[in-house]
Design a protein around this motif. Structure first.
Motif, mmCIF file in Angstrom:
data_model
loop_
_atom_site.group_PDB
_atom_site.id
_atom_site.type_symbol
_atom_site.label_atom_id
_atom_site.label_comp_id
_atom_site.label_asym_id
_atom_site.label_seq_id
_atom_site.Cartn_x
_atom_site.Cartn_y
_atom_site.Cartn_z
ATOM 1 N N ASN A 102 0.859 -1.184 0.000
ATOM 2 C CA ASN A 102 0.000 0.000 0.000
ATOM 3 C C ASN A 102 0.893 1.231 0.000
ATOM 4 O O ASN A 102 1.932 1.252 0.654
ATOM 5 N N TYR A 103 0.457 2.259 -0.721
ATOM 6 C CA TYR A 103 1.263 3.461 -0.871
ATOM 7 C C TYR A 103 0.446 4.693 -0.525
ATOM 8 O O TYR A 103 -0.764 4.747 -0.756
ATOM 9 N N LYS A 104 1.140 5.688 0.036
ATOM 10 C CA LYS A 104 0.573 7.019 0.204
ATOM 11 C C LYS A 104 1.304 7.909 -0.793
ATOM 12 O O LYS A 104 2.517 8.084 -0.716
ATOM 13 N N ILE A 105 0.569 8.471 -1.720
ATOM 14 C CA ILE A 105 1.145 9.305 -2.761
ATOM 15 C C ILE A 105 0.629 10.722 -2.555
ATOM 16 O O ILE A 105 -0.579 10.948 -2.488
ATOM 17 N N THR A 106 1.560 11.676 -2.411
ATOM 18 C CA THR A 106 1.204 13.063 -2.157
ATOM 19 C C THR A 106 1.593 13.919 -3.343
ATOM 20 O O THR A 106 2.728 13.860 -3.811
ATOM 21 N N ASN A 107 0.665 14.709 -3.820
ATOM 22 C CA ASN A 107 0.948 15.670 -4.885
ATOM 23 C C ASN A 107 1.731 16.818 -4.259
ATOM 24 O O ASN A 107 1.274 17.462 -3.312
ATOM 25 N N LEU A 108 2.935 17.085 -4.757
ATOM 26 C CA LEU A 108 3.799 18.088 -4.160
ATOM 27 C C LEU A 108 3.294 19.512 -4.387
ATOM 28 O O LEU A 108 3.605 20.402 -3.594
ATOM 29 N N ARG A 109 2.527 19.729 -5.421
ATOM 30 C CA ARG A 109 2.023 21.078 -5.693
ATOM 31 C C ARG A 109 0.755 21.402 -4.902
ATOM 32 O O ARG A 109 0.629 22.480 -4.345
ATOM 33 N N THR A 110 -0.176 20.470 -4.859
ATOM 34 C CA THR A 110 -1.461 20.744 -4.207
ATOM 35 C C THR A 110 -1.539 20.186 -2.791
ATOM 36 O O THR A 110 -2.381 20.620 -2.011
ATOM 37 N N GLY A 111 -0.699 19.202 -2.455
ATOM 38 C CA GLY A 111 -0.747 18.594 -1.124
ATOM 39 C C GLY A 111 -1.811 17.523 -0.981
ATOM 40 O O GLY A 111 -2.048 17.029 0.115
ATOM 41 N N LYS A 112 -2.477 17.152 -2.056
ATOM 42 C CA LYS A 112 -3.522 16.127 -2.001
ATOM 43 C C LYS A 112 -2.892 14.749 -1.838
ATOM 44 O O LYS A 112 -1.879 14.433 -2.455
ATOM 45 N N ASN A 113 -3.495 13.909 -0.976
ATOM 46 C CA ASN A 113 -3.000 12.563 -0.704
ATOM 47 C C ASN A 113 -3.858 11.526 -1.413
ATOM 48 O O ASN A 113 -5.083 11.640 -1.463
ATOM 49 N N TYR A 114 -3.195 10.498 -1.928
ATOM 50 C CA TYR A 114 -3.867 9.350 -2.536
ATOM 51 C C TYR A 114 -3.351 8.103 -1.829
ATOM 52 O O TYR A 114 -2.150 7.951 -1.623
ATOM 53 N N PHE A 115 -4.253 7.210 -1.440
ATOM 54 C CA PHE A 115 -3.880 5.937 -0.839
ATOM 55 C C PHE A 115 -4.200 4.840 -1.848
ATOM 56 O O PHE A 115 -5.368 4.560 -2.122
ATOM 57 N N LEU A 116 -3.140 4.220 -2.394
ATOM 58 C CA LEU A 116 -3.309 3.256 -3.479
ATOM 59 C C LEU A 116 -2.552 1.970 -3.175
ATOM 60 O O LEU A 116 -1.553 1.983 -2.456
ATOM 61 N N ASN A 117 -3.011 0.871 -3.783
ATOM 62 C CA ASN A 117 -2.246 -0.370 -3.710
ATOM 63 C C ASN A 117 -1.312 -0.447 -4.919
ATOM 64 O O ASN A 117 -1.243 0.480 -5.719
ATOM 65 N N GLN A 118 -0.598 -1.546 -5.046
ATOM 66 C CA GLN A 118 0.426 -1.675 -6.089
ATOM 67 C C GLN A 118 -0.158 -1.540 -7.498
ATOM 68 O O GLN A 118 0.382 -0.834 -8.336
ATOM 69 N N GLU A 119 -1.261 -2.188 -7.730
ATOM 70 C CA GLU A 119 -1.879 -2.173 -9.051
ATOM 71 C C GLU A 119 -2.405 -0.783 -9.412
ATOM 72 O O GLU A 119 -2.203 -0.282 -10.528
ATOM 73 N N GLU A 120 -3.072 -0.134 -8.445
ATOM 74 C CA GLU A 120 -3.600 1.208 -8.684
ATOM 75 C C GLU A 120 -2.469 2.214 -8.884
ATOM 76 O O GLU A 120 -2.595 3.155 -9.670
ATOM 77 N N LYS A 121 -1.358 2.017 -8.165
ATOM 78 C CA LYS A 121 -0.207 2.915 -8.313
ATOM 79 C C LYS A 121 0.366 2.843 -9.728
ATOM 80 O O LYS A 121 0.690 3.869 -10.330
ATOM 81 N N THR A 122 0.460 1.637 -10.268
ATOM 82 C CA THR A 122 0.972 1.469 -11.624
ATOM 83 C C THR A 122 0.069 2.183 -12.631
ATOM 84 O O THR A 122 0.564 2.893 -13.522
ATOM 85 N N ASN A 123 -1.231 2.019 -12.484
ATOM 86 C CA ASN A 123 -2.178 2.696 -13.385
ATOM 87 C C ASN A 123 -2.159 4.212 -13.191
ATOM 88 O O ASN A 123 -2.316 4.965 -14.149
ATOM 89 N N PHE A 124 -1.963 4.644 -11.958
ATOM 90 C CA PHE A 124 -1.945 6.075 -11.656
ATOM 91 C C PHE A 124 -0.786 6.772 -12.356
ATOM 92 O O PHE A 124 -0.940 7.861 -12.910
ATOM 93 N N PHE A 125 0.390 6.132 -12.351
ATOM 94 C CA PHE A 125 1.560 6.776 -12.937
ATOM 95 C C PHE A 125 1.676 6.571 -14.452
ATOM 96 O O PHE A 125 2.569 7.129 -15.070
ATOM 97 N N THR A 126 0.789 5.796 -15.049
ATOM 98 C CA THR A 126 0.743 5.798 -16.514
ATOM 99 C C THR A 126 0.058 7.067 -17.012
ATOM 100 O O THR A 126 0.320 7.523 -18.120
ATOM 101 N N LYS A 127 -0.795 7.663 -16.149
ATOM 102 C CA LYS A 127 -1.515 8.882 -16.516
ATOM 103 C C LYS A 127 -0.816 10.151 -16.025
ATOM 104 O O LYS A 127 -1.018 11.219 -16.572
ATOM 105 N N ASN A 128 -0.021 10.048 -14.957
ATOM 106 C CA ASN A 128 0.584 11.222 -14.319
ATOM 107 C C ASN A 128 2.106 11.125 -14.347
ATOM 108 O O ASN A 128 2.671 10.036 -14.401
#
Length: 75
Positions: free
Chosen positions: A3-29
């Protein structure tokens, strides 16, 4: 599964994702705009610290009880 906590450095928004969601998240961002913290690893480290403290307390207790038994037996 990690499980990962991913924080947007510009806005400060937090995302809590698992391994699979993290991979999909960083294909878009872009990876450079985010801070990634592995929560599973932090939980494991915290649990190991607690177990180390318990082991030290048990070792100290065994040493203390052994000393008391030796003193009672020979004095």
């Amino acid at each position: 599964m990690n499980n990962y906590k991913i924080t947007n450095l510009r806005t400060g928004k937090n995302y809590f994702l698992n391994q699979e969601e993290k991979t999909n998240f960083f294909t878009k961002n872009k990876l450079q705009n985010y801070d990634i913290i592995n929560l599973s690893e932090l939980k494991r480290i915290r649990r190991n610290k607690i177990l180390d403290n318990i082991a030290l307390v048990c070792f100290f207790g065994a040493f203390l009880l052994t000393t008391i038994l030796i003193i009672e037996k020979y004095y």
